[in-house]
Design an enzyme around this catalytic site. Structure first.
Site, PDB file in Angstrom:
ATOM      1  N   ASP A 164       0.787  -1.187   0.001  1.00  0.00           N
ATOM      2  CA  ASP A 164      -0.016  -0.099   0.043  1.00  0.00           C
ATOM      3  C   ASP A 164       1.069   1.230  -0.106  1.00  0.00           C
ATOM      4  OD1 ASP A 164      -1.703   2.044   0.676  1.00  0.00           O
ATOM      5  OD2 ASP A 164      -2.490   1.384   2.529  1.00  0.00           O
ATOM      6  N   GLU A 189      -7.285   0.384  -4.573  1.00  0.00           N
ATOM      7  CA  GLU A 189      -7.217   0.427  -2.909  1.00  0.00           C
ATOM      8  C   GLU A 189      -8.640  -0.186  -2.376  1.00  0.00           C
ATOM      9  OE1 GLU A 189      -5.664   4.348  -2.123  1.00  0.00           O
ATOM     10  OE2 GLU A 189      -3.614   3.778  -2.775  1.00  0.00           O
ATOM     11  N   LYS A 211       2.888  11.308  -3.154  1.00  0.00           N
ATOM     12  CA  LYS A 211       1.939  10.700  -3.915  1.00  0.00           C
ATOM     13  C   LYS A 211       1.063  11.844  -4.640  1.00  0.00           C
ATOM     14  CE  LYS A 211      -1.566   7.029  -3.321  1.00  0.00           C
ATOM     15  NZ  LYS A 211      -2.337   6.011  -2.301  1.00  0.00           N
ATOM     16  N   ASP A 252     -13.046   5.051   1.020  1.00  0.00           N
ATOM     17  CA  ASP A 252     -11.685   5.300   1.440  1.00  0.00           C
ATOM     18  C   ASP A 252     -11.242   6.606   1.342  1.00  0.00           C
ATOM     19  OD1 ASP A 252      -8.834   4.982   1.158  1.00  0.00           O
ATOM     20  OD2 ASP A 252      -8.824   3.636  -0.243  1.00  0.00           O
TER      21      ASP A 252
END
Lengths: 626, 177
Positions: A25, A188, A87, A210
């Protein structure tokens, strides 16, 4: 090529050998690595027993690199060389980054005029987001190899479901740069659903909510007999816990009046805001005691209600994508079986409360929201590595955003609409608009808007050499193919002349092949020899796989599928490959593998067709003959 | 022999308009469970490439057959009728009138005091009318000698509804929140 083993997938090779595979992850705030050991998925800790690796990379003047908690601690004192939340920059052009946040401390530069790829200026030189992410992935790879005691066969890397093509390409490039073999990029929320779904064996429609550090995703999945079918996904790639922090920082600035801001102060304030946010998860009141580096001191309290008011607009803005996803999936929010919460930001009580209200049921939080994605990815990696050949589990994922082409007048013609199950191939015919036109410009875009300028530009290429014809006579077929990672390749073919052109979509501000190669070289200590060694090892593994699978296939059905001539052709290619395998020459092994693949192509096709028939056997056979 | 040119055959279904959707879905899942690229992740080269092609074809076939509009169009195609020449088709005036009214009603969402309620109301009406068309089509595909020309006209009507539906979706996205 490893011939098809449909009846017993993965069993052709040594069945008892457990292959090392991990799920990673790669998060905005924290990253994790997990694996399946003795049938149980678990995250792997570092030597200090920590599972979460802060996604922070610090560059030092002596060219050394610090990743994780130690880097994070330096963020306030050395903000320019310490990259946080990288990210957010993945797959983004320099123009996008300017809109992400004016308060970013980093100095961004582009290298050449043609490329929009942003680099961050650090004391150790200019670093791209892909390189920086690769450092995080490398740290996790090393942790896993140490912990598992061997080289990894492959990995599953998770990405936000709403990541576009460019962001996915960038992530895959980072993994390759980190020396990881990528089985699959996995969304994800889908990973989280696997972690929950495989456990519970539930059947029905589930929603995964999420909310991470920097991204928000909502996915609707249908679970049926081990098949996870993603029905719809929506989200916002620039909404997350970082925005909660920022809202709180702005409030702190108003309250404490710290004077003229600089990067260092901003980092100090952000750290204070983060702590307050976390504390307010369990308590109703938080007391600030600020002592900033510029001498300013401030004490003050913040209760949960005030905090809730500050972040309310952000929480509210998650509801629109929820409605969108439900509508796209064609289901009613009252018929949802479960709501699964993922990502650290779902710890904020207001988030749980508002989502519970919206769906009319309490969301599930049984699995640690920080770890659930990595655990799901590890389960998928275990299956893809072939460790569970009997598993019926299957994931059917979708593309989050429509893919299309620019047509006359700057409009977009959608070729593959969003929420289409992948892999998928679609073709559309176009024609010339001028007499004697010999070339056609193809501009590939992604997004939902009708005007090209409002969509993301992915790639441009030209089909040249069309014989001159009157306008409208040429027939140019443009084919899109999206693979199981959600990555696109495009082919254009002029049908009357057979002129064709092909492009693997690499976003215009992405990395060129040479850039990737250069980075690979510079990322290894003894660059040349390490890289060569790795190439050789890869080819040897590949060759072994080919040999085993081909032999297994031949043993199974050579007698019925092949005539004597075909069999001898295949066997001589196989013998050659076995011989080349023994010499240390990556290029020669590669050529040999390619030769085997070429020679066996018809055999693979034949087996595949037979397998489809086999897959359908038991149904009315006469129907197939129509 | 397995015939990749017929999407119905892919799922072992007879080529007809009325199909059992749950059967289609369960066969679709069954096929993907065996042919999806995930089942070949540790294989390599041409095998993976073929698996991607096969899985893509199965997805395409499933999408085509799942919706009544694309299914009807596909059946017309199998019978040699391609619907792409919409510009010079003559539509029945009563139908055009109805479409105009629906469009005006969609356009008036902007002025509505409660746009979402207005959209919900329109949505129900739209569904009712397009369901009636689907029932019609089902009837028209029944006889021994199917009149494909008339079916083509009916399918064109369905395309109107499909476009209206898209526009409505866009309006929903705009007026939420």
């Amino acid at each position: 090529m490893a011939l098809l083993q449909i009846s017993e997938p993965g069993q052709s090779t040594a069945p008892h050998q457990h292959k090392l595979a991990v799920g990673i992850d790669l998060g905005t705030t924290n990253s994790l690595v997990a694996t399946v050991r003795s049938g149980h998925a678990e995250t792997l800790a570092d030597e200090g027993g920590e599972n979460l690796l802060p996604s922070v990379v610090r560059y030092l003047s002596d060219d050394s690199i610090v990743v994780g908690a130690n880097a994070l601690r330096a963020a306030a004192t050395d903000p320019l060389n310490t990259v946080i939340s990288v990210k957010r920059f993945m797959g983004r052009g320099i123009d996008d980054i300017k809109t992400i946040g004016s308060q970013l401390p980093y100095e961004f530069v582009t290298r050449d005029s043609g490329s929009k790829m942003p680099y961050i200026k650090t004391i150790a030189g200019e670093k791209s987001p892909v390189q920086i992410s690769a450092e995080i992935l490398k740290t996790l790879r090393q942790r896993a190899e140490k912990s598992l005691g061997g080289d990894l066969l492959g990995s599953v890397i998770t990405v936000p479901a709403y990541f576009d093509e460019a962001q996915r390409q960038a992530t895959k490039a980072a993994a390759e740069l980190a020396g990881l073999n990528v089985f699959r990029l996995l969304n994800e929320p889908t990973a989280a659903a696997i972690a929950y779904g495989l456990d519970s064996g539930a059947e029905g429609d589930i929603v995964v909510f999420d909310l991470g550090g920097g991204t928000f995703d909502i996915s609707v999945l249908r679970l049926n007999k081990g098949v996870f079918e993603v029905l719809a996904t929506a989200g916002d790639t620039a909404l997350g816990g970082d925005d909660f922090d920022m809202a709180l920082v702005n409030w702190l600035i108003e309250q404490s009046r710290p004077g003229e801001l600089n990067h260092k102060l901003l980092r100090e304030l952000t750290n204070a805001a983060k702590t307050a946010k976390e504390q307010l998860t369990d308590t109703e009141y938080y007391q600030f005691d600020l002592a900033l580096s510029n001498g300013v001191q401030w004490q003050g309290g913040l209760n949960r209600e005030t905090f809730n008011n500050l972040v309310m607009p952000l929480v509210q803005s998650t509801l629109k994508p929820c409605r969108q996803a439900l509508r796209d999936a064609g289901i009613d929010k009252n018929n949802v079986l479960q709501i699964v919460m993922v990502g650290g930001s779902t710890r904020v009580p207001l988030v749980r409360e508002k989502i519970g209200e919206f769906f009319g049921q309490q969301p599930l939080v049984d699995i640690d929201p920080d770890r659930v994605v990595a655990i799901g990815a590890a389960l998928q990696a275990d299956i893809l590595a072939g460790n569970k050949p009997e598993s019926e589990m299957l994931l059917l994922d979708i593309i989050p955003l429509s893919l299309g082409l620019e047509t006359m007048g700057g409009l977009v013609e959608k070729i593959i609409p969003r929420n289409t199950t992948i892999p998928i191939a679609r073709a559309q015919e176009f024609t010339t608009y001028k007499d004697g036109q010999t070339a056609i410009a193809i501009h590939i875009v992604q997004g939902e808007r009708e005007v090209v300028d409002d969509c993301r530009s992915l790639a441009r290429f030209e089909l040249r050499g069309i014989p001159p014809m009157v306008a409208g006579a040429a027939r140019v077929e443009v084919s899109f193919q999206v693979d199981a990672d959600g990555l696109l390749s495009v082919t254009a073919l002029e049908k009357t002349s057979g002129v064709s052109s092909h492009i693997e979509v690499k976003p215009s501000y992405g990395l060129s092949e040479t850039e990737i190669e250069n980075m690979l070289l510079s990322s290894f200590d003894n660059a040349e020899s390490d890289l060569a060694l790795r190439k050789l090892r890869e080819q040897q593994v590949e060759a072994d796989r080919e040999i085993l699978a081909l032999e297994a296939a031949l043993a199974e059905d050579a007698d019925v599928m092949l005539n004597a001539e075909e069999l001898s052709m295949i066997q001589s290619a196989l013998t050659e490959l076995k011989a080349t395998r023994k010499i240390d020459d990556a290029d020669a092994i590669k050529a040999s593998i390619e030769n085997v693949e070429k020679v066996c192509d018809f055999y693979v096709q034949k087996r595949m067709n037979q397998n489809i028939e086999k897959a359908m056997s038991g149904h009315k056979l006469e129907d197939f003959e129509k | 022999m397995y015939n990749k040119n017929n999407f119905f055959a892919v799922f072992g279904l007879a080529a007809q308009f009325d199909i059992d959707l749950s059967e289609l879905t369960s066969r679709y899942r069954e096929l993907q469970t065996k042919l999806h690229p995930d089942k070949f992740a540790s294989s390599s080269g041409s095998e993976q490439a073929i698996s991607v092609q096969q899985a893509a074809m199965i997805n395409d076939a499933y999408n085509t057959l799942k919706s009544p509009l694309t299914r009807a169009k596909y059946l017309l195609e199998l019978n040699g009728i391609v619907l792409n020449d919409e510009t010079n088709t003559i539509m029945d005036p009563e139908f055009l009138m109805q479409q105009m009214e629906l469009r005006e009603s969609l356009a008036s969402v902007k002025q509505a005091s409660d746009p979402m309620a207005h959209l919900d109301e329109l949505s129900v009406m739209l569904d009712k009318q397009s369901n009636r068309l689907i029932d019609n089509l089902s009837q028209m595909f029944q006889p021994e000698e199917v009149d494909y020309k008339s079916i083509a006209a009916e399918v064109r009507k369905m395309q109107f509804y499909s476009r209206l539906h898209e526009e409505m979706e866009n309006l929903y996205s705009r007026y939420e929140n």
